[in-house]
Design a protein around this motif. Sequence first.
Motif, short mmCIF file in Angstrom:
data_model
loop_
_atom_site.label_atom_id
_atom_site.label_comp_id
_atom_site.label_asym_id
_atom_site.label_seq_id
_atom_site.Cartn_x
_atom_site.Cartn_y
_atom_site.Cartn_z
N VAL A 111 -16.99 20.20 9.19
CA VAL A 111 -18.10 19.99 8.26
C VAL A 111 -17.62 20.14 6.82
O VAL A 111 -17.98 19.34 5.94
N SER A 112 -16.81 21.14 6.55
CA SER A 112 -16.29 21.35 5.19
C SER A 112 -15.44 20.18 4.73
O SER A 112 -15.53 19.74 3.58
N ASP A 113 -14.62 19.64 5.63
CA ASP A 113 -13.81 18.46 5.29
C ASP A 113 -14.71 17.26 5.01
O ASP A 113 -14.44 16.47 4.09
N LEU A 114 -15.76 17.11 5.80
CA LEU A 114 -16.70 16.01 5.58
C LEU A 114 -17.36 16.13 4.21
O LEU A 114 -17.44 15.14 3.46
N PHE A 115 -17.83 17.31 3.86
CA PHE A 115 -18.47 17.51 2.55
C PHE A 115 -17.53 17.07 1.42
O PHE A 115 -17.96 16.39 0.48
N ALA A 116 -16.26 17.45 1.52
CA ALA A 116 -15.31 17.14 0.46
C ALA A 116 -15.02 15.65 0.36
O ALA A 116 -14.60 15.17 -0.70
N ALA A 117 -15.25 14.91 1.45
CA ALA A 117 -14.93 13.48 1.46
C ALA A 117 -16.11 12.59 1.07
O ALA A 117 -15.93 11.40 0.87
N LEU A 118 -17.32 13.15 0.97
CA LEU A 118 -18.48 12.32 0.67
C LEU A 118 -18.40 11.75 -0.75
O LEU A 118 -17.98 12.43 -1.68
N PRO A 119 -18.84 10.50 -0.94
CA PRO A 119 -18.89 9.91 -2.28
C PRO A 119 -19.83 10.69 -3.18
O PRO A 119 -20.80 11.31 -2.73
N LEU A 120 -19.56 10.65 -4.48
CA LEU A 120 -20.34 11.40 -5.46
C LEU A 120 -21.49 10.60 -6.05
O LEU A 120 -22.45 11.18 -6.55
N CYS A 121 -21.40 9.30 -6.07
CA CYS A 121 -22.53 8.49 -6.54
C CYS A 121 -22.36 7.06 -6.05
O CYS A 121 -21.31 6.70 -5.52
N ALA A 122 -23.41 6.27 -6.18
CA ALA A 122 -23.38 4.87 -5.78
C ALA A 122 -23.86 4.01 -6.94
O ALA A 122 -24.63 4.48 -7.80
N LEU A 123 -23.41 2.77 -6.95
CA LEU A 123 -23.80 1.84 -8.00
C LEU A 123 -24.44 0.61 -7.40
O LEU A 123 -23.95 0.06 -6.41
N THR A 124 -25.54 0.17 -7.98
CA THR A 124 -26.07 -1.15 -7.72
C THR A 124 -25.81 -1.98 -8.98
O THR A 124 -25.17 -1.51 -9.92
N SER A 125 -26.30 -3.19 -9.00
CA SER A 125 -26.08 -4.03 -10.19
C SER A 125 -26.80 -3.49 -11.41
O SER A 125 -26.43 -3.81 -12.54
N HIS A 126 -27.83 -2.65 -11.22
CA HIS A 126 -28.62 -2.17 -12.36
C HIS A 126 -28.69 -0.65 -12.46
O HIS A 126 -29.20 -0.13 -13.45
N ALA A 127 -28.23 0.08 -11.44
CA ALA A 127 -28.49 1.51 -11.42
C ALA A 127 -27.31 2.31 -10.90
O ALA A 127 -26.52 1.83 -10.09
N ALA A 128 -27.23 3.55 -11.38
CA ALA A 128 -26.35 4.55 -10.79
C ALA A 128 -27.23 5.50 -10.00
O ALA A 128 -28.27 5.96 -10.49
N ILE A 129 -26.84 5.80 -8.77
CA ILE A 129 -27.57 6.72 -7.90
C ILE A 129 -26.70 7.95 -7.72
O ILE A 129 -25.56 7.86 -7.26
N VAL A 130 -27.23 9.11 -8.08
CA VAL A 130 -26.45 10.34 -8.05
C VAL A 130 -27.40 11.49 -7.72
O VAL A 130 -28.58 11.44 -8.06
N HIS A 131 -26.89 12.52 -7.06
CA HIS A 131 -27.78 13.60 -6.64
C HIS A 131 -28.34 14.37 -7.83
O HIS A 131 -29.55 14.60 -7.91
N GLY A 132 -27.48 14.80 -8.73
CA GLY A 132 -27.93 15.64 -9.84
C GLY A 132 -28.14 14.86 -11.12
O GLY A 132 -29.26 14.59 -11.54
N GLY A 133 -27.06 14.51 -11.78
CA GLY A 133 -27.19 13.79 -13.04
C GLY A 133 -25.85 13.59 -13.71
O GLY A 133 -24.83 13.45 -13.03
#
Length: 225
Positions: A111-133
Amino acid sequence: VTVVGDLHGCMPSLRAALRVCADLSGGARTSAIFAGEGTATMVFNGDFVDRGANSLEVLCSLLLLRFAQPDGSVVLLRGNHEDALLSAAYGFADEVQAKHAAAHEEVWEAVSDLFAALPLCALTSHAAIVHGGLPGPELDLGAVSSIARGRDDLRSVLQPEGQPDAALIQGLVWSDPSYDDGLHTNESRGGAGFIFGPDVARAWLERQGLRYLVRSHQVKPDGWE
């Protein structure tokens, strides 16, 4: 693109999110969400675990959805609770030990290895998607390595070249917005990340060529637009 916020170990919330996405896709069944014309993309925007009683089931369900859809129609992003130390303090580690007592150390390491490998944000053509900011005005997504997820209009940002900077990760998963202009340390989160104003967000979005910053991390206060 449907963005799902904090699930926090609640299976009814995950089922409800899948029903909403099925309705948006015109499908009567969950399987219809990810099949055929008009396929929806779902971005699960972090905080899958802690607080709820079924964090392990939620996490495994999301992983099964992700692996079942190699075209990239399911994207899992890292939240501040996808952290071994924090989730050990907020209940997930205890849940793993209770449900996998004989092998909890091996499960927790995975689980710890999985957490470290997860992407930090995603991009669409118009938006950045991120958990915090925003982790400060200096972040330039053009300088961050990314991997295509099978669609031209959505990609997941992984991490800076080389070892990811702890301050960058903290900012992306802990920062919060403010109605007031400016940028300062997020004291309400124990100094993790930043409080960023609309002037900072607007300037950053313009520099990146984006229109929106989509986030989770907070319950929407009454009166917010």
